[in-house]
Design a protein around this motif. Structure first.
Motif, short mmCIF file in Angstrom:
data_model
loop_
_atom_site.label_atom_id
_atom_site.label_comp_id
_atom_site.label_asym_id
_atom_site.label_seq_id
_atom_site.Cartn_x
_atom_site.Cartn_y
_atom_site.Cartn_z
N TRP A 30 -4.01 1.97 -2.37
CA TRP A 30 -3.44 1.58 -3.66
C TRP A 30 -1.96 1.90 -3.73
O TRP A 30 -1.48 2.83 -3.09
CB TRP A 30 -4.17 2.30 -4.80
CG TRP A 30 -5.64 2.05 -4.84
CD1 TRP A 30 -6.64 2.94 -4.57
CD2 TRP A 30 -6.29 0.82 -5.17
NE1 TRP A 30 -7.87 2.35 -4.71
CE2 TRP A 30 -7.69 1.04 -5.08
CE3 TRP A 30 -5.84 -0.46 -5.53
CZ2 TRP A 30 -8.63 0.05 -5.33
CZ3 TRP A 30 -6.77 -1.45 -5.79
CH2 TRP A 30 -8.14 -1.20 -5.69
N LEU A 31 -1.27 1.14 -4.54
CA LEU A 31 0.14 1.34 -4.89
C LEU A 31 1.06 1.50 -3.68
O LEU A 31 1.55 2.59 -3.39
CB LEU A 31 0.28 2.56 -5.82
CG LEU A 31 -0.46 2.48 -7.16
CD1 LEU A 31 -0.27 3.76 -7.95
CD2 LEU A 31 0.02 1.28 -7.97
N PRO A 32 1.29 0.39 -2.96
CA PRO A 32 2.28 0.42 -1.88
C PRO A 32 3.65 0.79 -2.43
O PRO A 32 3.90 0.69 -3.63
CB PRO A 32 2.28 -1.01 -1.34
CG PRO A 32 1.02 -1.63 -1.85
CD PRO A 32 0.70 -0.94 -3.14
N LYS A 33 4.53 1.19 -1.55
CA LYS A 33 5.88 1.56 -1.98
C LYS A 33 6.57 0.36 -2.64
O LYS A 33 6.57 -0.74 -2.09
CB LYS A 33 6.69 2.02 -0.77
CG LYS A 33 8.10 2.50 -1.12
CD LYS A 33 8.84 2.96 0.11
CE LYS A 33 10.26 3.41 -0.23
NZ LYS A 33 11.00 3.86 0.97
N PRO A 34 7.16 0.54 -3.82
CA PRO A 34 7.87 -0.57 -4.49
C PRO A 34 9.04 -1.06 -3.64
O PRO A 34 9.58 -0.33 -2.81
CB PRO A 34 8.36 0.06 -5.80
CG PRO A 34 7.55 1.30 -5.98
CD PRO A 34 7.21 1.78 -4.61
N PHE A 35 9.41 -2.31 -3.84
CA PHE A 35 10.56 -2.85 -3.14
C PHE A 35 11.44 -3.61 -4.13
O PHE A 35 10.99 -4.03 -5.20
CB PHE A 35 10.13 -3.78 -1.99
CG PHE A 35 9.34 -4.99 -2.43
CD1 PHE A 35 9.95 -6.24 -2.52
CD2 PHE A 35 7.98 -4.89 -2.70
CE1 PHE A 35 9.23 -7.36 -2.90
CE2 PHE A 35 7.25 -6.01 -3.09
CZ PHE A 35 7.88 -7.25 -3.18
N ASP A 36 12.72 -3.74 -3.80
CA ASP A 36 13.69 -4.37 -4.69
C ASP A 36 14.17 -5.69 -4.10
O ASP A 36 14.32 -5.83 -2.89
CB ASP A 36 14.90 -3.45 -4.89
CG ASP A 36 14.55 -2.16 -5.61
OD1 ASP A 36 13.52 -2.15 -6.32
OD2 ASP A 36 15.27 -1.17 -5.44
N LEU A 37 14.43 -6.64 -5.00
CA LEU A 37 15.00 -7.93 -4.61
C LEU A 37 16.22 -8.20 -5.48
O LEU A 37 16.22 -7.89 -6.68
CB LEU A 37 13.98 -9.06 -4.77
CG LEU A 37 12.78 -9.04 -3.82
CD1 LEU A 37 11.81 -10.16 -4.17
CD2 LEU A 37 13.23 -9.15 -2.38
N ASP A 38 17.25 -8.77 -4.89
CA ASP A 38 18.47 -9.10 -5.63
C ASP A 38 18.24 -10.30 -6.54
O ASP A 38 17.64 -11.30 -6.14
CB ASP A 38 19.61 -9.42 -4.67
CG ASP A 38 20.02 -8.22 -3.83
OD1 ASP A 38 19.82 -7.09 -4.30
OD2 ASP A 38 20.51 -8.42 -2.70
#
Length: 292
Positions: free
Chosen positions: A92-100
């Motif tokens: 559960w809950l993979p590491k969050p990731f950011d997108l521009d």
């Protein structure tokens, strides 16, 4: 009286009546009938006592039995839709990731789990074949998403990934909206349908990341001003995040003040407090990527 949709009836039965795990079908807890019989038998201990003692203790024992029943029911209602073994078999809950989504603005994306077995098969069956039997498993997955800190029904809304009219007619239902409605119920945050999707896009399935980005470029438009400042975007699967990125970019471009842009030494995030009346945009999905 408001009538439940068929899928809502199925969810109600899965949550409050069916006591089997929605994945392995093994009992996920002791059947309620057995619990009730056990409580009743405990209440009958000491039946050989004299009648006057029974009368004196009847009220207190009755309250005790009712309290036990309420406790058992409460535990059952909040025990989840998977057994403990199946629940812990899923990451559960993979590491969050950011997108521009702008020159110096990013959109954080949090998924409930990875796009692996058994969630991948459940999503596909539900989304492409209207298999409502898989919905309880997806509901359990949704409930792993923690409500964003500081977000509540007065300052936030959930924005489900809009679909096209053509796709809605073809499928006959909107799977993302059904899931978003369940997330709204879980988080106690209302849905907001103030974004529309144009009809000249094709399905993202099978496309490369570059093709996905091109496909959803300028695909979304606001049809009304957001009623609050915190917008929680939601999609079923964030394979590359291209759809959520395009949706976040469309909302960002049409809501944030254009007269103030960050300088090179002043990076800007979507929820930069230095910008007056700025919107806070976050994204969530059922699944993303693969653990393998």
């Amino acid at each position: 009286m408001h009538r439940l949709a068929p899928y809502q009836t199925g969810l109600w039965l899965a949550e409050y009546v069916d006591i089997r795990c929605q994945l392995c079908r093994v009992y996920r807890s002791t059947p309620q009938a057995q619990l009730l019989r056990a409580d009743l038998s405990q209440g009958e201990v000491g039946s050989s006592s004299d009648n006057s003692a029974k009368d004196d203790k009847f009220l207190s024992s009755h309250h005790s039995l009712m309290a036990k029943c309420r406790q058992r029911i409460a535990q059952r209602f909040h025990s989840g839709l998977l057994c403990e073994q199946c629940h812990h078999s899923i990451a559960w809950l993979p590491k969050p990731f950011d997108l521009d989504i702008a020159a110096a603005a990013t959109l954080p994306i949090q998924a409930a789990t990875y796009y692996d077995y058994p969630i991948r098969q459940a999503i596909r069956s539900f989304k492409h074949h209207e298999d409502m039997i898989k919905l309880p498993l997806l509901l359990h997955t949704l409930r792993q998403l923690p409500r964003p800190h500081g977000c509540h029904q007065s300052n936030s809304v959930i924005v489900a990934m809009p679909t096209t009219e053509q796709r809605l007619v073809k499928r006959g239902f909107d799977p993302v909206m059904i899931l978003a409605a369940q997330l709204s119920k879980h988080w106690q945050i209302p849905l907001w349908q103030g974004v529309e999707r144009v009809d000249n896009t094709v399905s993202q399935q099978g496309l490369t990341r570059a093709e996905r980005l091109s496909n959803v470029d300028n695909a979304f438009a606001l049809i009304e001003k957001p009623p609050v400042k915190r917008l929680l975007l939601f999609d079923d699967v964030a394979t590359t995040g291209a759809s959520l990125q395009a949706l976040g970019r469309a909302i960002y471009d049409q809501t944030n003040p254009s007269q103030k842009r960050p300088s090179q030494n002043q990076p800007l995030t979507v929820d930069d407090p230095s910008i007056p009346n700025s919107y806070h945009i976050y994204a969530y999905a059922l699944a993303h990527g693969s653990q393998s």
